[in-house]
Design a protein around this motif. Structure first.
Motif, PDB file in Angstrom:
ATOM      1  N   GLU A   1       0.829  -1.206   0.000  1.00 32.60           N
ATOM      2  CA  GLU A   1       0.000   0.000   0.000  1.00 32.60           C
ATOM      3  C   GLU A   1       0.865   1.259   0.000  1.00 32.60           C
ATOM      4  N   PHE A   2       1.941   1.228   0.801  1.00 31.74           N
ATOM      5  CA  PHE A   2       2.842   2.385   0.836  1.00 31.74           C
ATOM      6  C   PHE A   2       3.479   2.622  -0.526  1.00 31.74           C
ATOM      7  N   LEU A   3       3.979   1.554  -1.158  1.00 32.44           N
ATOM      8  CA  LEU A   3       4.642   1.716  -2.447  1.00 32.44           C
ATOM      9  C   LEU A   3       3.679   2.217  -3.516  1.00 32.44           C
ATOM     10  N   GLU A   4       2.403   1.833  -3.396  1.00 39.80           N
ATOM     11  CA  GLU A   4       1.410   2.326  -4.354  1.00 39.80           C
ATOM     12  C   GLU A   4       1.248   3.840  -4.225  1.00 39.80           C
ATOM     13  N   HIS A   5       1.200   4.341  -2.982  1.00 38.63           N
ATOM     14  CA  HIS A   5       1.130   5.790  -2.772  1.00 38.63           C
ATOM     15  C   HIS A   5       2.433   6.464  -3.214  1.00 38.63           C
ATOM     16  N   ALA A   6       3.554   5.822  -2.917  1.00 40.80           N
ATOM     17  CA  ALA A   6       4.854   6.400  -3.281  1.00 40.80           C
ATOM     18  C   ALA A   6       5.000   6.522  -4.792  1.00 40.80           C
ATOM     19  N   LEU A   7       4.348   5.620  -5.515  1.00 38.50           N
ATOM     20  CA  LEU A   7       4.407   5.637  -6.974  1.00 38.50           C
ATOM     21  C   LEU A   7       3.834   6.932  -7.538  1.00 38.50           C
ATOM     22  N   ASP A   8       2.830   7.476  -6.855  1.00 39.84           N
ATOM     23  CA  ASP A   8       2.238   8.742  -7.302  1.00 39.84           C
ATOM     24  C   ASP A   8       3.186   9.911  -7.072  1.00 39.84           C
TER      25      ASP A   8
END
Length: 558
Positions: free
Chosen positions: A78-85
């Motif tokens: 979940e963190f990496l998904e937000h970080a991708l933005d």
């Protein structure tokens, strides 16, 4: 909280909720990379995201992000998904135990995971450093190499300032926004020798000063391609939405000399979507910007040219050539053309809306304005998926979000999963049988007059933000009588052209039009601009690919 040294070096960020493990990871990273990179560590997903946002605001670069999978509140995926933005170019590594290997494999599709490491990684010389060395080399050789950012100085309630910010954001051009009312904005104006009467002011990465730039000028100065490299191609794709990008990827990958022409920014309406959750292969959803960026890079990798801020004004037939004319009078030609021009949201006819467009009234998501909606009351006009996705996205920070729907409910045009999400969101309300009668405000939106279509009663509400998603008008007026269109302007193709089994008037070939072929042989249509299309991202991508297959068939028989 994240801990970081005050240096200007590129960052490697690590996040693990176990303090001991967090310190150990940071220690091993500093031992190997501390002289060349800044090592930033955090002990929760939230604090790591806060650190990333701070780094982004300062213009710092992040090369690699390492995240532990098992973290409370927000796990590593979940963190990496937000970080991708925040940092789409950073290489992503998941730290995981052997029991969580399947989750790490699933994350490859969800967040484009570059690698996963099993804990413990001792000795780091064998299990950690070789992986990081390869990822850092890949990052340095990627399109995300260090570049200075563009600066935009403007007024919060300026339609032109909003247009410039949206253009840069949708074209993935890094920029920093400075309000003319802030000290730094005034300093930049003074440095550029401007008094602030003409805004926005754009200072490009090479320090070129642009005052009130139009899209073609802006595109040419921020590194976007605007001029074709050839006069003749195998395939010209007009429109850079999902259908056009799909056609460019498949055309170029199959050896066709392909050029894609986009008048504004690739992605189309889908590119403005905050979250697409029903697209195949992304079970946790993907933002329109992420999907667009990946598709554009994929098309470029296969050799497709992508021209931005080029407005097409005409299509002509010159023997076997199909000629595409631009607004500046220039032209290019090809053996075949795919029309993927998509649609645009219809304009609200309510009084006051035209004058306030870009000053509180926006068509589409206008995601660059989302941060300004924090703690505000937001109104969204429309009842289809785009309106629902925007409502869910804006509800994260807005005080309240109100959906204004002309019909009796949302079921007619919105997907079931979105209706469920909206029903569960505490700060989203839906007002059915409701339309906007008037927008009020001097230099920006201040109030709306709403009307109940059943009772006729009106109500005036305070509002500074309204996002409009009503209907779809095809972007085909420029075609004139060149190809056959239906009464609403959508392009007819294939079986829809063959009235009573006969080919359209003027059709000179001894075969009927192919499935996506228009009334001009060799000119195809894909996506939302086609009459009776499905108006979904997946179907648009599929039609783009299918159109390329039919182009091959046409070229083989020509």
């Amino acid at each position: 909280m994240a801990q970081a040294a005050e240096t200007a070096r590129t960052v490697i960020l690590t996040v693990d909720d176990d303090p001991g493990v967090s310190r150990a990871v940071a220690r091993d990273l500093r031992r190997r990379y501390g002289e060349s990179y800044r090592i930033v560590r955090a002990e929760s997903g939230e604090s790591a995201l806060e650190a990333l946002r701070e780094l982004k605001l300062r213009g710092d670069l992040v090369a690699v992000i390492l995240a532990d999978y098992r973290m409370p509140q927000m796990n590593g995926i979940e963190f990496l998904e937000h970080a991708l933005d925040v940092y789409p170019g950073a290489r992503r590594v998941l730290l995981t135990a052997y029991a969580d290997t399947n989750a790490a494999i699933d994350a490859i599709n969800v967040v484009d995971l570059d690698h996963y490491l099993l804990k413990p990684w001792d000795p780091p010389e064998e299990k950690l450093y070789p992986v990081l060395d390869d990822l850092l080399d890949a990052w340095r050789n990627s399109a995300y190499k260090p570049v200075p950012s563009t600066k935009v100085v403007g007024h919060r309630w300026s339609a032109r300032s909003s247009d410039v910010r949206e253009f840069l954001a949708r074209n993935q051009v890094p920029y920093r926004w400075y309000s003319v009312e802030e000290p730094e904005g005034r300093r930049l104006l003074a440095a550029a020798g401007q008094d602030g009467q003409r805004l926005p002011l754009v200072i490009t990465a090479d320090c070129t000063v642009l005052v009130e730039p139009e899209a073609p000028e802006l595109a040419a100065h921020v590194g976007l391609a605007t001029t074709p490299t050839a006069d003749f191609y195998d395939l010209i794709v007009i429109g850079g939405g999902p259908a056009g990008l799909g056609a460019a990827v498949y055309g170029a990958s199959e050896g066709l000399r392909t050029v894609l022409v986009e008048r504004s920014a690739t992605g189309g309406q889908a590119g403005q979507s905050s979250r697409i959750e029903n697209y195949l292969g992304f079970p946790d959803g993907v933002s329109g910007a992420q999907l667009t960026d990946r598709a554009r890079r994929q098309a470029a990798k296969f050799g497709a040219e992508i021209l931005t801020a080029r407005e097409v004004t005409g299509l002509e037939v010159n023997g076997a050539a199909r000629v595409v004319r631009f607004a500046d009078g220039s032209a290019i030609a090809a053996h075949s053309v795919i029309l993927a021009t998509g649609v645009q949201y219809r304009q609200l006819e309510a009084a006051g809306c035209t004058d306030l467009t870009g000053c509180g009234v926006f068509y589409g998501s206008a995601l660059t304005e989302a941060a300004s909606c924090q703690g505000q009351d937001v109104y969204i006009v429309g009842g289809a998926n785009s309106a629902g996705q925007a409502a869910m996205y804006l509800s994260r920070g807005a005080k309240s979000v109100t959906l204004l729907v002309r019909g009796p409910d949302l079921s007619a045009s919105m997907s079931h999963y979105l209706i469920q999400q909206i029903g569960e969101a505490p700060n989203i309300s839906v007002r059915c049988h409701t339309v906007v009668d008037r927008a009020h405000g001097s230099d920006h939106l201040e109030q709306l007059t709403l009307r109940d279509t059943v009772t006729g009663e009106t109500e005036q509400v305070d509002a500074q933000w309204m996002f409009v998603f009503i209907g779809a008008a095809p972007l085909t007026d420029w075609l004139g009588e060149t190809v056959l269109r239906d009464e609403r302007g959508f392009i007819l193709a294939g079986p829809d052209l063959a009235a009573e089994g006969r080919p359209p008037a003027g059709w000179e070939l001894d075969r009927p039009p192919y499935h996506l072929e228009t009334s001009i042989p060799g000119v195809f249509v894909a996506g939302d601009a086609r009459a009776e299309s499905a108006k979904r991202v997946a179907s648009a991508v599929g039609e783009g690919a299918m159109a390329v297959m039919l182009v091959h068939r046409y070229l083989e028989q020509s």
